[in-house]
Design a protein around this motif. Structure first.
Motif, PDB file in Angstrom:
ATOM      1  N   CYS A   1       1.089  -1.106  -0.070  1.00 24.26           N
ATOM      2  CA  CYS A   1       0.098   0.302  -0.251  1.00 24.26           C
ATOM      3  C   CYS A   1       0.857   0.971   0.379  1.00 24.26           C
ATOM      4  N   CYS A   2       0.613   2.616  -0.547  1.00 25.26           N
ATOM      5  CA  CYS A   2       0.777   3.496  -0.877  1.00 25.26           C
ATOM      6  C   CYS A   2       0.203   4.969  -0.038  1.00 25.26           C
ATOM      7  N   GLU A   3       0.635   4.293   1.399  1.00 24.92           N
ATOM      8  CA  GLU A   3      -0.357   4.985   2.582  1.00 24.92           C
ATOM      9  C   GLU A   3       0.665   4.695   4.081  1.00 24.92           C
ATOM     10  N   ASN A   4       0.517   5.557   4.881  1.00 21.34           N
ATOM     11  CA  ASN A   4       1.604   4.503   6.190  1.00 21.34           C
ATOM     12  C   ASN A   4       0.375   3.107   6.967  1.00 21.34           C
ATOM     13  N   PRO A   5       0.230   2.621   7.233  1.00 19.73           N
ATOM     14  CA  PRO A   5      -0.627   1.722   7.193  1.00 19.73           C
ATOM     15  C   PRO A   5      -0.440   1.295   9.301  1.00 19.73           C
TER      16      PRO A   5
ATOM     17  N   THR B   1       2.933  -5.077   3.906  1.00 23.56           N
ATOM     18  CA  THR B   1       3.756  -3.626   3.216  1.00 23.56           C
ATOM     19  C   THR B   1       3.699  -2.834   2.630  1.00 23.56           C
ATOM     20  N   ALA B   2       4.561  -1.795   2.841  1.00 24.63           N
ATOM     21  CA  ALA B   2       4.385  -0.237   2.372  1.00 24.63           C
ATOM     22  C   ALA B   2       5.193   0.155   1.817  1.00 24.63           C
ATOM     23  N   ALA B   3       4.927   1.774   0.411  1.00 18.94           N
ATOM     24  CA  ALA B   3       5.981   3.281   0.656  1.00 18.94           C
ATOM     25  C   ALA B   3       5.257   3.691   0.665  1.00 18.94           C
ATOM     26  N   PHE B   4       5.488   5.661   1.438  1.00 14.83           N
ATOM     27  CA  PHE B   4       4.657   6.234   1.608  1.00 14.83           C
ATOM     28  C   PHE B   4       5.577   7.304   1.707  1.00 14.83           C
ATOM     29  N   SER B   5       4.826   8.837   1.474  1.00 16.90           N
ATOM     30  CA  SER B   5       4.957  10.233   1.499  1.00 16.90           C
ATOM     31  C   SER B   5       5.345  10.046   3.578  1.00 16.90           C
ATOM     32  N   ASP B   6       5.438  10.667   3.932  1.00 16.32           N
ATOM     33  CA  ASP B   6       6.493  10.963   5.347  1.00 16.32           C
ATOM     34  C   ASP B   6       6.107  12.445   5.366  1.00 16.32           C
ATOM     35  N   ARG B   7       5.070  12.853   5.245  1.00 16.70           N
ATOM     36  CA  ARG B   7       4.158  14.737   4.860  1.00 16.70           C
ATOM     37  C   ARG B   7       4.247  14.997   6.249  1.00 16.70           C
TER      38      ARG B   7
ATOM     39  N   ILE C   1       4.341  21.600  -2.053  1.00 17.60           N
ATOM     40  CA  ILE C   1       5.072  20.109  -1.135  1.00 17.60           C
ATOM     41  C   ILE C   1       5.126  19.338  -2.388  1.00 17.60           C
ATOM     42  N   ASN C   2       6.901  18.907  -2.306  1.00 19.74           N
ATOM     43  CA  ASN C   2       6.725  17.546  -2.974  1.00 19.74           C
ATOM     44  C   ASN C   2       6.945  16.579  -1.861  1.00 19.74           C
ATOM     45  N   HIS C   3       6.084  15.392  -2.506  1.00 20.69           N
ATOM     46  CA  HIS C   3       6.208  13.908  -2.501  1.00 20.69           C
ATOM     47  C   HIS C   3       6.519  13.133  -3.118  1.00 20.69           C
ATOM     48  N   HIS C   4       7.723  13.207  -3.853  1.00 20.23           N
ATOM     49  CA  HIS C   4       8.291  12.445  -4.518  1.00 20.23           C
ATOM     50  C   HIS C   4       7.824  11.225  -5.014  1.00 20.23           C
ATOM     51  N   TYR C   5       6.798  11.082  -5.480  1.00 16.14           N
ATOM     52  CA  TYR C   5       5.809   9.656  -6.157  1.00 16.14           C
ATOM     53  C   TYR C   5       5.608   9.522  -6.184  1.00 16.14           C
ATOM     54  N   ALA C   6       7.028   9.228  -7.705  1.00 14.67           N
ATOM     55  CA  ALA C   6       7.060   8.886  -8.970  1.00 14.67           C
ATOM     56  C   ALA C   6       8.522   7.863  -7.619  1.00 14.67           C
TER      57      ALA C   6
ATOM     58  N   LYS D   1       9.080   4.739   4.337  1.00 10.12           N
ATOM     59  CA  LYS D   1       9.171   6.273   4.286  1.00 10.12           C
ATOM     60  C   LYS D   1      10.048   7.361   3.600  1.00 10.12           C
ATOM     61  N   ILE D   2       9.207   8.135   2.177  1.00 15.29           N
ATOM     62  CA  ILE D   2      10.056   8.994   2.017  1.00 15.29           C
ATOM     63  C   ILE D   2       9.621  10.521   1.796  1.00 15.29           C
TER      64      ILE D   2
END
Length: 321
Positions: free
Chosen positions: A142-146, A152-158, A280-285, A306-307
């Motif tokens: 998932c692409c959010e903080n679970p 398993t996750a990869a997400f923006s630490d915003r 705000i650059n979340h570096h989504y790519a 976390k990115i």
């Protein structure tokens, strides 16, 4: 249609021997291998790729569940996923959902039936608990903080970037801010957290009349600006959910010959450079690339990457070109 049995019958070997030649598994003599391949060429026999994949327990397909591509969040995420996939033997199948929980459950059932080697959820309508239940059938990222879910996750630490942005606004005595969101806080954790972090800095939540949802495209941003301008000419800033949406807000005020409020964009797009507005650059790519790496690497199960998002006052997108 020529089958493996036809190849076996004409070559004089058993179907299991022909299968070993096709799949490069087990021992087959050079003479036998050559004979079977000659017959395959003679009959123009093409192995069933699906059957081969099933026999190996792999489809080499990754399903990417995404609600739509109308917002730059999803297009940038997909760009990163595709970039990573092109470096591998995997193909990517897009699974549109529009946040329809029934459709998302259907995709999970497809994973259960081994139609995909894994799924990436860029966003979701179903609960994290439902996703967790299906991890036993294959990798799910998932692409959010679970949070504390075993996902398993990869997400923006915003959080830090948002706090920095709100602090900057407060330090500049900006009190009346309009917020534009894709989804309401009742169904979007991102929206809820954004409002929570604003309240953490300002000591109160924004007025309901200054929160506009269902904004996913520049056209939506233009209409939102129109709605606000007709009701409140004292708004100082728009905190938008995309640089292209911020550009559309600005265009409405320009078209109506009205003073343009301050703008904060998101996603680090070209519009923030041309308009010279904070973003705000979340570096989504980058998040998309990490999500793909996680889904094709079962040994990384339950890892959370976390990115860090950045609040950018002077966007120098082209500085290093």
């Amino acid at each position: 249609m020529v089958t493996i049995k036809d190849v076996a019958r004409i070559s004089g070997y058993s179907p299991s021997t022909v299968s070993r030649v096709i799949n490069h598994s087990g021992y087959v003599s050079i003479k036998t291998n050559k004979k079977i391949k000659q017959v395959m060429k003679q009959l123009d026999y093409v192995p069933n790729a699906i059957a081969q994949d099933l026999s190996k327990g792999k489809t080499h397909k990754i399903g990417v569940v995404l609600p739509h591509l109308r917002h730059s969040y999803f297009s940038q995420m997909l760009l990163g996923i595709m970039d990573a996939a092109l470096q591998t033997e995997y193909s990517v199948t897009l699974l549109p959902s529009e946040y329809d929980s029934n459709l998302e459950m259907h995709y999970l059932e497809q994973l259960k039936r081994k139609e995909y080697d894994g799924l990436i959820f860029t966003s979701r309508g179903i609960s994290l608990s439902q996703l967790t239940q299906y991890t036993k059938y294959g990798p799910i990222v998932c692409c959010e903080n679970p949070g504390n879910k075993h996902l398993t996750a990869a997400f923006s630490d915003r959080k830090a970037a948002y706090i920095q942005a709100f602090t900057w606004l407060k330090d500049h005595s900006i009190a009346k801010i309009v917020f534009l969101f894709s989804r309401p806080a009742t169904v979007s954790m991102t929206t809820q957290l954004t409002l929570d972090w604003f309240a953490q800095v300002y000591g109160h939540f924004p007025a309901n009349k200054h929160i506009i949802t269902n904004v996913t495209t520049p056209q939506d941003g233009y209409r939102a600006a129109q709605t606000i301008a007709m009701k409140d000419n004292t708004v100082q800033y728009f905190f938008t959910n995309g640089d292209d949406i911020a550009a559309a807000v600005r265009q409405y005020y320009v078209d109506q010959h009205l003073p343009v409020p301050g703008l904060i964009g998101q996603n680090g797009q070209v519009a923030s450079v041309t308009l010279n507005i904070p973003t705000i650059n979340h570096h989504y790519a980058q998040i998309g690339r990490q999500a793909f790496k996680l889904v094709v690497s079962p040994e990384l199960k339950n890892q959370k990457i976390k990115i860090k998002a950045d609040f950018v006052l002077n966007n120098q997108l082209f500085k290093n070109l």
